[in-house]
Design a protein around this motif. Structure first.
Motif, PDB file in Angstrom:
ATOM      1  N   UNK A 141       0.835  -1.207   0.000  1.00 40.78           N
ATOM      2  CA  UNK A 141       0.000   0.000   0.000  1.00 40.78           C
ATOM      3  C   UNK A 141       0.876   1.266   0.000  1.00 40.78           C
ATOM      4  N   UNK A 142       1.856   1.286   0.898  1.00 39.78           N
ATOM      5  CA  UNK A 142       2.766   2.438   0.948  1.00 39.78           C
ATOM      6  C   UNK A 142       3.552   2.574  -0.349  1.00 39.78           C
ATOM      7  N   UNK A 143       3.907   1.456  -0.938  1.00 41.31           N
ATOM      8  CA  UNK A 143       4.661   1.478  -2.194  1.00 41.31           C
ATOM      9  C   UNK A 143       3.802   2.066  -3.313  1.00 41.31           C
ATOM     10  N   UNK A 144       2.521   1.675  -3.375  1.00 46.59           N
ATOM     11  CA  UNK A 144       1.611   2.199  -4.386  1.00 46.59           C
ATOM     12  C   UNK A 144       1.372   3.693  -4.203  1.00 46.59           C
ATOM     13  N   UNK A 145       1.424   4.137  -2.930  1.00 46.54           N
ATOM     14  CA  UNK A 145       1.235   5.565  -2.629  1.00 46.54           C
ATOM     15  C   UNK A 145       2.530   6.356  -2.772  1.00 46.54           C
ATOM     16  N   UNK A 146       3.599   5.682  -3.247  1.00 47.66           N
ATOM     17  CA  UNK A 146       4.917   6.289  -3.476  1.00 47.66           C
ATOM     18  C   UNK A 146       5.585   6.754  -2.179  1.00 47.66           C
ATOM     19  N   UNK A 147       5.203   6.137  -1.066  1.00 44.05           N
ATOM     20  CA  UNK A 147       5.886   6.398   0.207  1.00 44.05           C
ATOM     21  C   UNK A 147       6.907   5.278   0.401  1.00 44.05           C
ATOM     22  N   UNK A 148       7.964   5.351  -0.431  1.00 46.31           N
ATOM     23  CA  UNK A 148       8.903   4.236  -0.535  1.00 46.31           C
ATOM     24  C   UNK A 148       9.746   4.047   0.726  1.00 46.31           C
ATOM     25  N   UNK A 149       9.991   5.100   1.487  1.00 46.84           N
ATOM     26  CA  UNK A 149      10.787   4.949   2.701  1.00 46.84           C
ATOM     27  C   UNK A 149      10.065   4.099   3.732  1.00 46.84           C
ATOM     28  N   UNK A 150       8.749   4.344   3.894  1.00 41.74           N
ATOM     29  CA  UNK A 150       7.962   3.528   4.827  1.00 41.74           C
ATOM     30  C   UNK A 150       7.853   2.092   4.332  1.00 41.74           C
ATOM     31  N   UNK A 151       7.623   1.942   3.036  1.00 39.46           N
ATOM     32  CA  UNK A 151       7.490   0.606   2.459  1.00 39.46           C
ATOM     33  C   UNK A 151       8.787  -0.180   2.632  1.00 39.46           C
TER      34      UNK A 151
END
Length: 376
Positions: free
Chosen positions: A168-178
């Motif tokens: 989900x975080x990756x799809x939202x482009x929050x790559x650091x959290x992912x």
């Protein structure tokens, strides 16, 4: 004929002589040197032409009226050229769809001047391409969110739930959290591989931010490039001259000799120059970043300031709180000039083999290579 094209009546007092009106007209014709805006210049010339027309055949009024109208036409052409140049500069620095739309408006205002219509169309097409990519990305995110919602319902509180959260975080482009989530999952499914993908995306985003900052940077601005933070000493068109903005005790530039042994040596033959243009160049910049560097007049990609440059940029340079080398020889052949921690140029120099003085590297970057690349 539109109202704005009609001649305005020339104001002339009842007792004003032809000579007085003639002198007023001449002064108005010659006032262009004091006027900056093109529109005012054009209006001034046309007003002067009307004043000369009102004088009939007095002296050379007819000739000067014609000259004023010719000057007005030339100024209109100069105005169009200036607008075209500004539109072209705007286009070359475009990054976002909004930037391209604004550039298109500038070309559109020029009508059929030169290739303005073609440039306007190109800018609008580029803006449309960027917006289309965004729409596709948004649609992809929505699809991923829907799929992840189903996974979350099915998975409950298992490891799959955490994995889905990472997606989900990756799809939202929050790559650091992912990335953090996938690294914590270890070998669960393909978490290790996905964590690497997140890291790659983070690096790509940082690289893009670097380029955008370089394109917009002005003198005095600080930015990150490679492994180092830099300060812009000067900008000349697309070329910017950068100096390391901070050197701490853990930095590879902290307390480095100018030369590996005490002997008469200049910058060209120093070990410091060789180190900066080999190890530092290779280890502190990626290949893509090295491609943006310009070889300077000393044939270096990385170097240090000269005494002359240190004086020239003294107002832009900030105090580091430590001494750093300059590439100018000192009073003795085995010494080099340095900038003191108190921000003073020490012309007498210091022994070249000393390991008590630090290095503050400078580089030059060609931003034109950035603006030519495909933008996201």
């Amino acid at each position: 004929m539109a109202d704005k094209d009609k001649k305005k009546p020339v104001r002339r007092s009842k007792d004003e002589s032809q000579e007085s009106l003639y002198n007023r007209a001449v002064n108005k014709m010659n006032a262009d040197r004091l006027i900056v805006q093109f529109a005012y210049k054009i209006e001034n010339y046309l007003t002067a032409a009307d004043m000369f027309d009102a004088l009939g055949d007095y002296q050379d009024s007819a000739r000067l009226a014609q000259k004023c109208r010719e000057l007005a036409e030339k100024t209109k052409e100069d105005q169009k050229l200036s607008m075209y140049q500004k539109a072209s500069e705007k286009k070359n620095k475009c990054i976002t769809a909004s930037d391209y739309e604004k550039a298109a408006e500038k070309f559109s205002a020029l009508g059929e001047y030169k290739d303005s219509e073609k440039e306007c169309l190109l800018c609008r097409e580029r803006a449309e391409q960027i917006n289309k990519k965004r729409k596709i990305k948004r649609a992809s995110v929505i699809t991923c969110i829907a799929a992840l919602a189903i996974l979350i319902i099915i998975a409950g509180c298992s490891g799959l739930f955490t994995y889905a959260k990472g997606l989900f975080y990756m799809a939202a482009e929050k790559y650091d959290r992912a990335q953090t989530i996938f690294e914590d999952l270890g070998t669960f499914l393909n978490s290790e591989e996905t964590a690497e993908k997140c890291e790659k995306k983070i690096l790509e985003a940082e690289a893009l931010e670097e380029k955008q900052n370089l394109v917009k940077a002005k003198a005095g601005k600080q930015l990150k490039f490679g492994t180092q933070r830099w300060k812009v000493l000067e900008r000349d068109g697309d070329c910017i001259y950068l100096i390391a903005s901070h050197i701490d005790r853990k930095s590879e530039f902290y307390k480095v000799p100018f030369h590996d042994r005490q002997e008469a040596v200049d910058w060209e033959n120093s070990s410091l120059r060789k180190w900066l243009n080999t190890d530092v160049l290779e280890n502190c910049f990626t290949q893509e970043e090295r491609d943006l560097l310009i070889q300077m007049d000393t044939q270096d990609y990385v170097r240090i300031l000269s005494e002359e440059e240190a004086g020239k940029y003294k107002d832009v340079l900030d105090t580091l709180g430590l001494n750093y080398w300059l590439r100018t020889p000192g009073n003795q052949e085995d010494t080099a000039v340095f900038m003191s921690a108190e921000h003073s140029i020490m012309e007498y120099g210091y022994p070249v083999s000393s390991d008590g003085i630090s290095v503050r590297p400078v580089i030059m970057v060609d931003c034109s290579k950035i603006t030519e690349e495909e933008q996201p």
